[in-house]
Design a protein around this motif. Structure first.
Motif, short mmCIF file in Angstrom:
data_model
loop_
_atom_site.label_atom_id
_atom_site.label_comp_id
_atom_site.label_asym_id
_atom_site.label_seq_id
_atom_site.Cartn_x
_atom_site.Cartn_y
_atom_site.Cartn_z
N ILE A 43 60.16 -92.76 1.79
CA ILE A 43 60.21 -91.98 3.04
C ILE A 43 58.77 -91.56 3.34
O ILE A 43 58.18 -90.77 2.60
CB ILE A 43 61.11 -90.73 2.90
CG1 ILE A 43 62.55 -91.15 2.61
CG2 ILE A 43 61.04 -89.88 4.16
CD1 ILE A 43 63.51 -89.99 2.38
N ASP A 44 58.20 -92.11 4.43
CA ASP A 44 56.78 -91.92 4.73
C ASP A 44 56.38 -90.45 4.82
O ASP A 44 55.35 -90.05 4.27
CB ASP A 44 56.41 -92.63 6.03
CG ASP A 44 56.40 -94.15 5.88
OD1 ASP A 44 56.36 -94.62 4.73
OD2 ASP A 44 56.44 -94.86 6.91
N ILE A 45 57.16 -89.64 5.54
CA ILE A 45 56.78 -88.24 5.72
C ILE A 45 56.79 -87.50 4.39
O ILE A 45 55.97 -86.61 4.14
CB ILE A 45 57.70 -87.53 6.76
CG1 ILE A 45 57.19 -86.13 7.07
CG2 ILE A 45 59.14 -87.49 6.27
CD1 ILE A 45 55.82 -86.09 7.70
N ARG A 95 53.68 -85.55 2.55
CA ARG A 95 53.78 -84.16 2.07
C ARG A 95 53.45 -84.04 0.60
O ARG A 95 52.81 -83.07 0.17
CB ARG A 95 55.20 -83.64 2.34
CG ARG A 95 55.51 -83.42 3.82
CD ARG A 95 56.98 -83.12 4.03
NE ARG A 95 57.29 -82.86 5.43
CZ ARG A 95 58.52 -82.73 5.92
NH1 ARG A 95 59.57 -82.87 5.11
NH2 ARG A 95 58.72 -82.49 7.20
N MET A 96 53.87 -85.01 -0.19
CA MET A 96 53.56 -84.97 -1.62
C MET A 96 52.06 -85.12 -1.84
O MET A 96 51.47 -84.43 -2.70
CB MET A 96 54.33 -86.06 -2.37
CG MET A 96 55.82 -85.81 -2.43
SD MET A 96 56.72 -87.05 -3.38
CE MET A 96 56.41 -86.48 -5.03
N LYS A 97 51.42 -86.01 -1.10
CA LYS A 97 49.97 -86.17 -1.24
C LYS A 97 49.23 -84.89 -0.87
O LYS A 97 48.30 -84.48 -1.57
CB LYS A 97 49.49 -87.32 -0.34
CG LYS A 97 50.00 -88.69 -0.73
CD LYS A 97 49.60 -89.72 0.32
CE LYS A 97 50.37 -91.01 0.18
NZ LYS A 97 50.02 -91.97 1.24
N ILE A 141 59.36 -76.64 3.08
CA ILE A 141 59.22 -77.51 4.25
C ILE A 141 60.50 -78.29 4.51
O ILE A 141 60.93 -78.45 5.66
CB ILE A 141 58.05 -78.49 4.05
CG1 ILE A 141 56.71 -77.74 4.06
CG2 ILE A 141 58.04 -79.56 5.14
CD1 ILE A 141 55.52 -78.60 3.68
N ALA A 142 61.13 -78.78 3.43
CA ALA A 142 62.33 -79.61 3.57
C ALA A 142 63.61 -78.78 3.71
O ALA A 142 64.68 -79.33 3.95
CB ALA A 142 62.46 -80.55 2.37
#
Length: 194
Positions: free
Chosen positions: A73-75, A79-81, A171-172
């Motif tokens: 999942i790109d988003i 966010r993890m980066k 955020i999620a």
């Protein structure tokens, strides 16, 4: 979370590297970790880019590109980066270890050998000692396969990742994200040409 991983396994190969060093073959290798959210939902992720080598003297060094995290999942990757790994400041994680010379003998043939390994995982400003049992399987005269026999359980607290996990949870809009992360790896090393 990474790691943990990777490092311990590569060390085992030193046994086969008595006469030549070894390099990680990324095309035949995997580093995976699992996240658990809301206590019941598990998702598997991986790092797509990493490299490393094991010297003839048993020095292991593995570098993981944290920007290569892939959760499908790109988003979430972004966010993890940004919030978890903070890759603008800390783009890589490293695993280092030393392998006992005694282990360098007796690994010839095709029979798998289990070995308890200890390594140092450095991520951001944190460094932790990780221990895991690896299985070393000679594939042929020029390649070794190293896997962890059981998932390696990494602590987000010991790696300084709790704040980042809490931010991702916020955020999620999740109820929880586990702070213990299972890591598995399957690393192939190719013998360097003299």
């Amino acid at each position: 979370m990474l790691h943990k991983i990777l490092i311990g396994s590569l060390l085992s190969m030193a046994g086969l590297a008595a006469q030549a060093g070894w390099v990680v073959n990324p095309e035949w290798s995997e580093i995976n970790f699992i996240s658990i959210k809301n206590d019941t939902v598990g998702e598997s992720h991986q790092f797509r880019s990493f490299d490393g080598n094991l010297s003839e003297s048993g020095k292991l060094e593995l570098t993981i590109d944290l920007n290569s995290v892939d959760t499908q999942i790109d988003i979430r990757d972004q966010r993890m980066k940004k919030h978890l790994f903070k890759t603008e400041q800390y783009p890589t994680a490293t695993v280092t270890a030393d392998i006992a010379p005694e282990f360098l003998e007796g690994l010839e043939g095709t029979s798998p050998v289990k070995y308890p390994l200890q390594a140092t995982l450095s991520l951001g400003e944190s460094s932790v000692t990780v221990e895991t049992e690896v299985t070393v399987q000679p594939a042929n005269d020029h390649m070794i396969r190293v896997t962890n026999s059981k998932p390696l359980l990494l602590s987000a607290k010991s790696l300084g990742l709790v704040e980042g996990i809490n931010k991702l949870q916020e955020i999620a809009g999740l109820q929880s994200i586990d702070h213990v992360v299972p890591v598995t790896f399957d690393i192939s090393l190719s013998k360097e040409k003299n």
